[in-house]
Design a protein around this motif. Structure first.
Motif, PDB file in Angstrom:
ATOM      1  N   ASP A 215      14.967  27.931 -33.457  1.00  0.00           N
ATOM      2  CA  ASP A 215      16.392  27.877 -33.959  1.00  0.00           C
ATOM      3  C   ASP A 215      18.119  26.931 -33.269  1.00  0.00           C
ATOM      4  O   ASP A 215      18.630  27.225 -32.569  1.00  0.00           O
ATOM      5  N   SER A 216      17.796  25.547 -33.201  1.00  0.00           N
ATOM      6  CA  SER A 216      19.451  25.485 -32.787  1.00  0.00           C
ATOM      7  C   SER A 216      19.778  24.915 -33.555  1.00  0.00           C
ATOM      8  O   SER A 216      19.499  24.780 -35.025  1.00  0.00           O
TER       9      SER A 216
ATOM     10  N   GLN B 286      24.143  29.174 -32.421  1.00  0.00           N
ATOM     11  CA  GLN B 286      23.158  29.348 -33.002  1.00  0.00           C
ATOM     12  C   GLN B 286      23.599  27.848 -34.100  1.00  0.00           C
ATOM     13  O   GLN B 286      23.423  26.990 -35.204  1.00  0.00           O
TER      14      GLN B 286
END
Lengths: 286, 286
Positions: A215-216, B286
DNA sequence: CTATTTTTGTAATTTAATTACATTTAGCGA
DNA sequence: TCGCTAAATGTAATTAAATTACAAAAATAG
């Protein structure tokens, strides 16, 4: 998995136990280690109750009997002693901080080992096997990981390099093409430069694999994310174990590639080994 | 030897076992968890040997008998190590080789953790704290380790660098002086170049610390040896875990230095952390 | 090829754990 | 307080498990 420590469970249930059961509990809690070593007769004598009382006690805690109970107790003890994420403390002596650092590294590895996506490993190995060129990119601590990866993948007889220079990374990404793999390593996955590089390479039709946090932004920017969740180190004194985990993940990939190449590739590996021989003192000589 | 994982001991002794003993060993190593749950009769049946053979097997490994053996096995398993020292096999699937690589790394770390000389760690930390300059030298796989060490020691606000260029290493050694530390990393300790560099630096009155194998030429050439015995990887497919062990040893040293510096040093570390912030995407995004 | 040593299994024995059952104890209503 | 009931505990018998003693078989050396 009844991952909860058995001793805790006993402690929690303490108020609900009847007389002889609590006598048994007291003896066990006083010295659990000794309990794992003693027989039902010994324990009964120590608690001043009859043997069947001890047996009933064991069954109350979902064991099939006394031997099973001892086994579970032993497991609880062993896991409690070693693998706690104990942080380094300013007051720690050498023995303490050494053990803590080793333990927390081992702990991270054990955690990741159990959570790894084997399917994803397979996919990444597939890509690597087909690559015409591989670039390993990393910055800061991950630069050393990229360096190690280059050394490791070098033996596959294909053009592989690592870069820790942002300008070089940008230039290579901008001139990348299909068949190139950009393997980007970043613990946080939040380094702007690397995300931009990933996007640039992707634009050019290259494969971008990111060994990074789930989720980066970096995971989102690449074509194939290879994510690992390593528990954060909030502690100032504690070194990052993510590097180590990344290194081992790359070991796994390299092994995967070697196996995929099949046994006819082994002579090549042997040749590399042999080439180093003249640089070494022969074994046995002091 | 007691603290060492029982599975390792079994694995090590494998070649010295006789026929029925190795049958028993095979069954236990194949599924140690199951072994802790089964009775002597079951295990004997699974291994196709008699019950006394299983019993003899247990006694061979310093257990008083089968139940004691199971207990010790359970303890070993709880410490997070499952398949141990089992080499990667050409037929292994992803799941298998991934587990094996992680386990063997964990295993090496656990072994070294229990053998480390705390006194020596202390001595090396002392030297590092007093250093005016630190050079990390390594070649091949150890070059990445040296690189990582530089990154790690950089935050101590003293001139530190790493070199993987033999000529640079020679020149620096030849011009070294007291107050300089040459920290040489080598798995084998048999690389001629590095031994010569060590001797040259020593000649100049510098401190030479070697993170290497015991009883090696390099260990003999330095002023302070910091040795680790990591089990050799004879297998072609198995990656070297010595690098990982070396990295963790350097983590230990860096932590030791930080602790020695005391709490007044923490703001400095915070400043370094803060300096990286602008390079990152803010968390949550994100 | 035989003798000796080592290895392995069979059967007996011992030990440990469990079960069935009896006794005691505690709780509770009359 | 007595007596009944149910829970708790212990005793003794039973069963299961592990260990030992010993004999047979296999391996090794001469």
């Amino acid at each position: 998995m009844q991952s909860v420590n058995l001793l805790n469970v006993i402690n929690d249930q303490l108020p609900t136990l009847n007389r002889s059961e609590s006598k048994v509990a007291a003896v066990i809690l006083a010295d659990p280690e000794a309990a794992t070593r003693s027989s039902i007769a010994n324990l009964a004598k120590a608690a001043k109750v009859s043997e069947p009382s001890v047996n009933r006690f064991c069954k109350r805690f979902d064991s099939t009997g006394f031997p099973d109970f001892k086994l579970r107790l032993a497991r609880s003890l062993a896991s409690g002693i070693r693998f706690v994420n104990r942080n380094v403390d300013p007051g720690d002596d050498v023995t303490a901080y050494t053990a803590k650092i080793f333990d927390s590294t081992i702990n991270s590895l054990a955690l990741v080992r159990d959570r790894i996506s084997h399917e994803r490993v397979s996919q990444v190995v597939d890509k690597l096997v087909q690559a015409k060129r591989i670039y390993f990119f990393g910055l800061g601590a991950s630069a050393a990981v990229a360096r190690d990866a280059e050394h490791k993948f070098f033996r596959f007889n294909l053009p592989v390099s690592h870069h820790d220079d942002v300008l070089m990374q940008r230039m290579l990404a901008a001139t990348g093409s299909a068949g190139d793999i950009f393997f980007i390593i970043s613990y946080t996955g939040r380094t702007r430069e690397l995300v931009e590089v990933a996007l640039a390479a992707r634009e050019r039709g290259a494969t971008v694999i990111a060994l990074t946090a789930p989720d980066s932004p970096l995971a989102a920017a690449c074509t194939l994310e290879f994510t690992v969740e390593v528990p954060e180190n909030t502690d100032d004194y504690m070194p990052m174990s993510s590097r180590i985990v990344h290194l081992v993940m790359l070991d796994v990939l390299a092994t995967g590639v070697t196996l995929r190449r099949g046994p006819e590739f082994l002579p090549h590996l042997e040749r590399i080994k042999a080439s180093l021989k003249p640089t070494r003192f022969p074994p046995g000589k002091q």
